[in-house]
Design an enzyme around this catalytic site. Sequence first.
Site, PDB file in Angstrom:
ATOM      1  N   LYS A 258       6.369  -0.298  -8.160  1.00  0.00           N
ATOM      2  CA  LYS A 258       6.079   0.747  -7.185  1.00  0.00           C
ATOM      3  C   LYS A 258       4.874   1.544  -7.677  1.00  0.00           C
ATOM      4  O   LYS A 258       4.933   2.166  -8.743  1.00  0.00           O
ATOM      5  CB  LYS A 258       7.282   1.670  -6.994  1.00  0.00           C
ATOM      6  CG  LYS A 258       7.088   2.682  -5.872  1.00  0.00           C
ATOM      7  CD  LYS A 258       8.362   3.461  -5.602  1.00  0.00           C
ATOM      8  CE  LYS A 258       8.176   4.439  -4.439  1.00  0.00           C
ATOM      9  NZ  LYS A 258       9.424   5.185  -4.155  1.00  0.00           N
TER      10      LYS A 258
ATOM     11  N   GLY B 130       4.629  -0.277   1.464  1.00  0.00           N
ATOM     12  CA  GLY B 130       3.296   0.296   1.402  1.00  0.00           C
ATOM     13  C   GLY B 130       2.761   0.469   0.004  1.00  0.00           C
ATOM     14  O   GLY B 130       1.553   0.423  -0.217  1.00  0.00           O
ATOM     15  N   ARG B 131       3.647   0.710  -0.973  1.00  0.00           N
ATOM     16  CA  ARG B 131       3.202   0.789  -2.366  1.00  0.00           C
ATOM     17  C   ARG B 131       4.185   0.087  -3.304  1.00  0.00           C
ATOM     18  O   ARG B 131       4.319   0.452  -4.464  1.00  0.00           O
ATOM     19  CB  ARG B 131       2.985   2.246  -2.780  1.00  0.00           C
ATOM     20  CG  ARG B 131       4.164   3.163  -2.593  1.00  0.00           C
ATOM     21  CD  ARG B 131       3.842   4.558  -3.132  1.00  0.00           C
ATOM     22  NE  ARG B 131       4.904   5.494  -2.816  1.00  0.00           N
ATOM     23  CZ  ARG B 131       4.989   6.723  -3.320  1.00  0.00           C
ATOM     24  NH1 ARG B 131       4.084   7.138  -4.166  1.00  0.00           N
ATOM     25  NH2 ARG B 131       5.965   7.528  -2.969  1.00  0.00           N
TER      26      ARG B 131
ATOM     27  N   ASP C  83      14.385   2.817   7.608  1.00  0.00           N
ATOM     28  CA  ASP C  83      13.689   1.947   6.651  1.00  0.00           C
ATOM     29  C   ASP C  83      14.017   2.322   5.211  1.00  0.00           C
ATOM     30  O   ASP C  83      13.660   1.586   4.286  1.00  0.00           O
ATOM     31  CB  ASP C  83      12.177   1.989   6.880  1.00  0.00           C
ATOM     32  CG  ASP C  83      11.620   3.398   6.887  1.00  0.00           C
ATOM     33  OD1 ASP C  83      11.925   4.128   7.837  1.00  0.00           O
ATOM     34  OD2 ASP C  83      10.875   3.767   5.959  1.00  0.00           O
TER      35      ASP C  83
ATOM     36  N   ARG D 109      16.524  -3.900   3.673  1.00  0.00           N
ATOM     37  CA  ARG D 109      16.791  -2.639   4.349  1.00  0.00           C
ATOM     38  C   ARG D 109      17.218  -2.873   5.792  1.00  0.00           C
ATOM     39  O   ARG D 109      16.998  -3.948   6.341  1.00  0.00           O
ATOM     40  CB  ARG D 109      15.513  -1.781   4.351  1.00  0.00           C
ATOM     41  CG  ARG D 109      14.880  -1.599   2.975  1.00  0.00           C
ATOM     42  CD  ARG D 109      13.391  -1.282   3.115  1.00  0.00           C
ATOM     43  NE  ARG D 109      12.743  -1.161   1.810  1.00  0.00           N
ATOM     44  CZ  ARG D 109      12.491  -0.004   1.201  1.00  0.00           C
ATOM     45  NH1 ARG D 109      12.809   1.130   1.805  1.00  0.00           N
ATOM     46  NH2 ARG D 109      11.916   0.036   0.018  1.00  0.00           N
TER      47      ARG D 109
ATOM     48  N   GLY E  51      -1.682   2.748  -1.921  1.00  0.00           N
ATOM     49  CA  GLY E  51      -0.629   1.999  -2.590  1.00  0.00           C
ATOM     50  C   GLY E  51      -0.341   2.433  -4.011  1.00  0.00           C
ATOM     51  O   GLY E  51       0.481   1.829  -4.696  1.00  0.00           O
TER      52      GLY E  51
END
Length: 513
Positions: free
Chosen positions: A121, A100-101, A268, A198, A134
């Site tokens: 990140k 997501g980011r 995750d 992951r 993000g």
Amino acid sequence: MNIEQIKQPFTDIFPGDLSDNPMQRNTPKVLFSTVKPAGFNAPERIAFNADLAEETGLGQYEEKDLDFLVGNNLPENVKTYATAYAGHQFGNWAGQLGDGRAILAGEIINKDGKKTEIQWKGSGATPYSRHADGRAVLRSSVREYLMSEAMFHLGVPTTRALSLAFTGEDVVRDMMYNGNPQLEKGAVVIRTAESFLRFGHFELMSAQQEYKTLQDLADFTIKNYYPEITADGIDKYKQFFENICTRTANLMTEWFRVGFVHGVMNTDNMSVLGLTIDYGPYSMMDEYDLNFTPNTTDLPGRRYAFGKQGQISQWNLWQLANAFHPLIKDEKFLEDTLNQYGTYFWEAHDKMLCRKFGFDRLRESDEDFFTNWQGLMQELQMDYTLFFNQLEKLNTQSDIKSLFERVSYVILTDQRVKKLEDFTRKYEARLLSNTISKEESSELMRSANPKFTLRNYLLYECIEEINIGKTEMFEKLTKALENPYLELYPEFSVKRPAAYDDTTGCSTLSCSS
């Protein structure tokens, strides 16, 4: 830096969305989407990890590399992308998630053939941002940079941090999710790992019944990161799962050794390489408490409390086993492996405690000793790190109250001192049964028990200073965390000041942290 050497082997192999569209959406049947970092007009370097840069093969930093630290003006060879994965969050299936980011630059191979993935990140929205922007704020970025490096120097498997930079823009965040949004300084961390794969990557493909891609992903991971696996067919995937279980158990043991609480052990956030990944609402242990969770989102159930990390890792592996079932198709093997996980983990955990106490080996009577010690630690609210530092100083002339009162978060009454005296007598009796020398026992303790851990109140003070343009504490903490088994700064080897007991962003953290 040698960023021209960055390659994209992952995107060359797996199906992906090549539309360069950062808008939030489902991307079924793919493992990645190409996406460009947002771009920032006024970046400013805060820190650069020169030793890590040399180790990875990126080389020395030059001022022209500032743009790369936040993902600006990238060379043509760097084709950036975000990966899709799924996961169980707080015990519930969450479906498609993804980076997501986080945006991947690709991987670089150093002169020794070691592969390292490079990832920004906080550099902007991806298709997996779930309506978020993000971005990342300074406080969470400082926490990730410093803590991932602290864990590395403690000897705990982890992702690492290459750089930390301001973006030059402000970001709106509701820190405690209580309807009080505020502007905060934006920042980007470049983090590195052998791989960021992951549990959730495999969960997504299995849930979508993309079994060919699931198998390709398993083969890719084995070939690149598990060279010790030499079997073929189903046995290859069985060994793969067993190795993930072993690495995960070893990681949990290391977390317990140093007193690390992850705070959000969703599937995750679990690495298939057994790395500590995603530093959000984590904490190092101050006063010993098996029920401690640093994450306000984890209240009141405390699913991810310190003492539950072993069993939660096993629960997460059950979910991975379900994802692997189409490849292995052997329920009994999976069940037996997961049942053996608990036995392996607790034996590894108790052997780790033996090292912390300076015991030569694990003996049957040690289980009762450890159980009694845990009860004493909780009752007397002993500081986890400092207790063992003081225990190393114990001798027959020690005044027990003087030795331990500076590391307890409660007043040591006569009754409590009596309990400590009883414990130390039992401890000294156990040491007498060692078959190793006193010096060898002391060396076990010194190597297992850090003198410095990166506590949340220190991070809080550091972030406050950086916010007003000071970096002295950041530099001091960096030096201390690089030498955690030495007491470079005695002022850091103290229990948490009472003033920070209820400080937001210090004792209480959210997933926004």
